[in-house]
Design a protein around this motif. Structure first.
Motif, PDB file in Angstrom:
ATOM      1  N   ASP A 144       0.816  -1.214   0.000  1.00 30.75           N
ATOM      2  CA  ASP A 144       0.000   0.000   0.000  1.00 30.75           C
ATOM      3  C   ASP A 144       0.854   1.270   0.000  1.00 30.75           C
ATOM      4  OD1 ASP A 144       0.990  -0.070   2.565  1.00 30.75           O
ATOM      5  OD2 ASP A 144      -0.945   0.313   3.539  1.00 30.75           O
ATOM      6  N   CYS A 145       2.124   1.148  -0.336  1.00 31.20           N
ATOM      7  CA  CYS A 145       3.023   2.301  -0.377  1.00 31.20           C
ATOM      8  C   CYS A 145       2.561   3.291  -1.458  1.00 31.20           C
ATOM      9  CB  CYS A 145       4.441   1.828  -0.680  1.00 31.20           C
ATOM     10  SG  CYS A 145       5.681   3.134  -0.654  1.00 31.20           S
ATOM     11  N   PRO A 146       2.517   4.586  -1.149  1.00 31.48           N
ATOM     12  CA  PRO A 146       2.192   5.569  -2.191  1.00 31.48           C
ATOM     13  C   PRO A 146       3.338   5.635  -3.212  1.00 31.48           C
ATOM     14  CG  PRO A 146       1.921   6.505   0.013  1.00 31.48           C
ATOM     15  CD  PRO A 146       2.666   5.222   0.171  1.00 31.48           C
ATOM     16  N   SER A 148       4.726   6.898  -7.091  1.00 31.93           N
ATOM     17  CA  SER A 148       4.582   7.736  -8.283  1.00 31.93           C
ATOM     18  C   SER A 148       5.567   7.239  -9.336  1.00 31.93           C
ATOM     19  CB  SER A 148       4.874   9.202  -7.971  1.00 31.93           C
ATOM     20  OG  SER A 148       3.914   9.734  -7.084  1.00 31.93           O
ATOM     21  N   GLN A 190      -0.553  -1.425 -11.586  1.00 32.83           N
ATOM     22  CA  GLN A 190      -0.898  -1.735 -10.196  1.00 32.83           C
ATOM     23  C   GLN A 190      -1.032  -3.232  -9.960  1.00 32.83           C
ATOM     24  OE1 GLN A 190      -4.467   0.175  -8.738  1.00 32.83           O
ATOM     25  NE2 GLN A 190      -4.394  -0.897  -6.773  1.00 32.83           N
ATOM     26  N   LEU A 195       0.674  -3.950  -6.133  1.00 28.34           N
ATOM     27  CA  LEU A 195       0.312  -2.819  -5.294  1.00 28.34           C
ATOM     28  C   LEU A 195      -1.177  -2.856  -4.947  1.00 28.34           C
ATOM     29  CD1 LEU A 195       2.194  -0.001  -7.244  1.00 28.34           C
ATOM     30  CD2 LEU A 195       2.973  -1.172  -5.171  1.00 28.34           C
ATOM     31  N   THR A 196      -1.514  -2.534  -3.719  1.00 28.08           N
ATOM     32  CA  THR A 196      -2.919  -2.416  -3.332  1.00 28.08           C
ATOM     33  C   THR A 196      -3.398  -0.969  -3.397  1.00 28.08           C
ATOM     34  OG1 THR A 196      -2.299  -2.231  -0.999  1.00 28.08           O
ATOM     35  CG2 THR A 196      -2.826  -4.432  -1.826  1.00 28.08           C
ATOM     36  N   ARG A 197      -2.471  -0.022  -3.365  1.00 27.92           N
ATOM     37  CA  ARG A 197      -2.805   1.398  -3.519  1.00 27.92           C
ATOM     38  C   ARG A 197      -2.537   1.821  -4.962  1.00 27.92           C
ATOM     39  NH1 ARG A 197      -2.879   5.872   0.096  1.00 27.92           N
ATOM     40  NH2 ARG A 197      -2.057   4.505   1.748  1.00 27.92           N
ATOM     41  N   ARG A 198      -3.485   2.497  -5.563  1.00 28.59           N
ATOM     42  CA  ARG A 198      -3.346   2.927  -6.951  1.00 28.59           C
ATOM     43  C   ARG A 198      -2.173   3.896  -7.089  1.00 28.59           C
ATOM     44  NH1 ARG A 198      -5.278   6.710 -10.826  1.00 28.59           N
ATOM     45  NH2 ARG A 198      -6.138   5.715 -12.709  1.00 28.59           N
ATOM     46  N   PRO A 199      -1.210   3.608  -7.962  1.00 26.77           N
ATOM     47  CA  PRO A 199      -0.074   4.516  -8.126  1.00 26.77           C
ATOM     48  C   PRO A 199      -0.450   5.733  -8.962  1.00 26.77           C
ATOM     49  CG  PRO A 199       0.131   2.685  -9.647  1.00 26.77           C
ATOM     50  CD  PRO A 199      -1.084   2.395  -8.787  1.00 26.77           C
TER      51      PRO A 199
END
Length: 321
Positions: A144-146, A148, A190, A195-199
């Motif tokens: 869930d890391c943010p 970019s 994603q 990844l569980t958090r949308r990049p």
């Protein structure tokens, strides 16, 4: 496997940039025969369906909607249906299609080799996925890391109108785009990066024909265990040790995007400042090579069980491969 002694391939949409480069690479292979349709009948569904019934594999180099129609046309052949390799975005997150990134895991190449339908990866996600997934799997990056991802590509990835604008010198030297933050590559990036958090993904295009760099900045002191740049590089090196095309190399102070053009190579780097706890991950490759046509030929070789030539001949950069 094959319908004849030599595997046969039909490139549906061979007149586009990706299709032309796939055809150029396949022309180097004596053990694969490429079949073409009469240009006057390239939009005739029955003519295309008839050719599909005669070949072992069809490569779809088409817009998304047309790729879906072509896939349905092939499926209508039932037992005579060819295997499909789709270069469009249409099926990249479809669970019924194998994802055509052999380096994704230790089992992915076998999955591609056995699959009736394979979706070729997108150019931009390829490098970002290869950077992020090993770090997520190693527990260095939380899922869930943010994240970019910033990327720059040569204009050849933008389709005929963009190519024409740049070659006519009417396009800007550099341009950010996709700033509505709904780029069609995000779902693929994603999913396969784990990844569980949308990049956040910000693409750009520069005034050069081909070549690509993905870059991902990280605050290392915000990650579990506060890993060092060396820890990230070690995890990537361990994951891709022995890979034919993926290389983890030492970071440079500068990086230009065209050094790997006309090859299927992809370089990964960790640029770090240990004192500041900062790192930037980068992936450099050819958007028409490992980002498109070279990757397609790599997958085609796995699917047909034949050795392939993924690079274009007679180019200085290709000698490194």
């Amino acid at each position: 496997m094959a319908k004849g002694s030599i595997p046969t391939v039909f490139i549906d949409g061979e007149a586009g940039t990706t299709g032309l480069q796939i055809r150029e690479r396949l022309n180097l292979l004596p053990h694969v025969a490429v079949r073409s349709i009469d240009p006057a009948r390239r939009k005739d569904p029955e003519a295309r369906r008839a050719l599909m019934a005669e070949v072992d594999l069809v490569v779809l180099c088409l817009p998304d909607d047309a790729a879906k129609e072509s896939a349905a046309l092939a499926a209508s052949l039932g037992a005579d249906a060819p295997r499909l390799l789709d270069a469009s975005t249409a099926h990249r997150v479809d669970p019924d299609w194998a994802y055509g990134l052999p380096e994704l895991s230790s089992e992915q190449a076998k999955l591609i080799a056995a699959a009736p339908r394979v979706s070729n990866p997108g150019c931009y996600p390829t490098g970002a996925i290869l950077l992020l997934r090993p770090l997520v799997e190693a527990g260095i990056l939380p899922a869930d890391c943010p994240i970019s991802v910033n990327a720059v590509s040569g204009y050849s990835g933008g389709g005929n109108s963009m190519i024409a604008a740049y070659e006519a010198r009417t396009a800007p030297d550099f341009e950010l785009y996709g700033l509505g933050l709904e780029h069609k590559h995000v779902a693929e990036l994603q999913l396969y990066a784990g990844l569980t958090r949308r990049p956040i993904f910000v693409p750009s295009v520069g005034d050069f024909r081909q070549g690509m760099i993905d870059s991902i900045p990280l605050h290392l002191d915000l990650l579990p265990g506060r890993p060092s740049p060396a820890d990230l590089e070690a995890a990537l090196s361990a994951r891709y040790a022995g890979s034919e095309y993926i290389r983890v190399v030492k970071a440079d102070a500068k990086l230009e995007p065209q050094a790997l053009n006309n090859t299927n190579l992809l370089e990964l780097r960790v640029h770090g400042n240990t004192a500041r706890h900062h790192a930037v991950l980068t992936a450099r490759y050819d958007n028409l090579g490992k980002g498109a046509s070279g990757a397609a030929v790599q997958n085609l070789g796995l699917m047909l069980g034949v050795p392939v030539e993924t690079r274009l001949p007679n180019h200085p950069a290709a000698a490194a491969e």
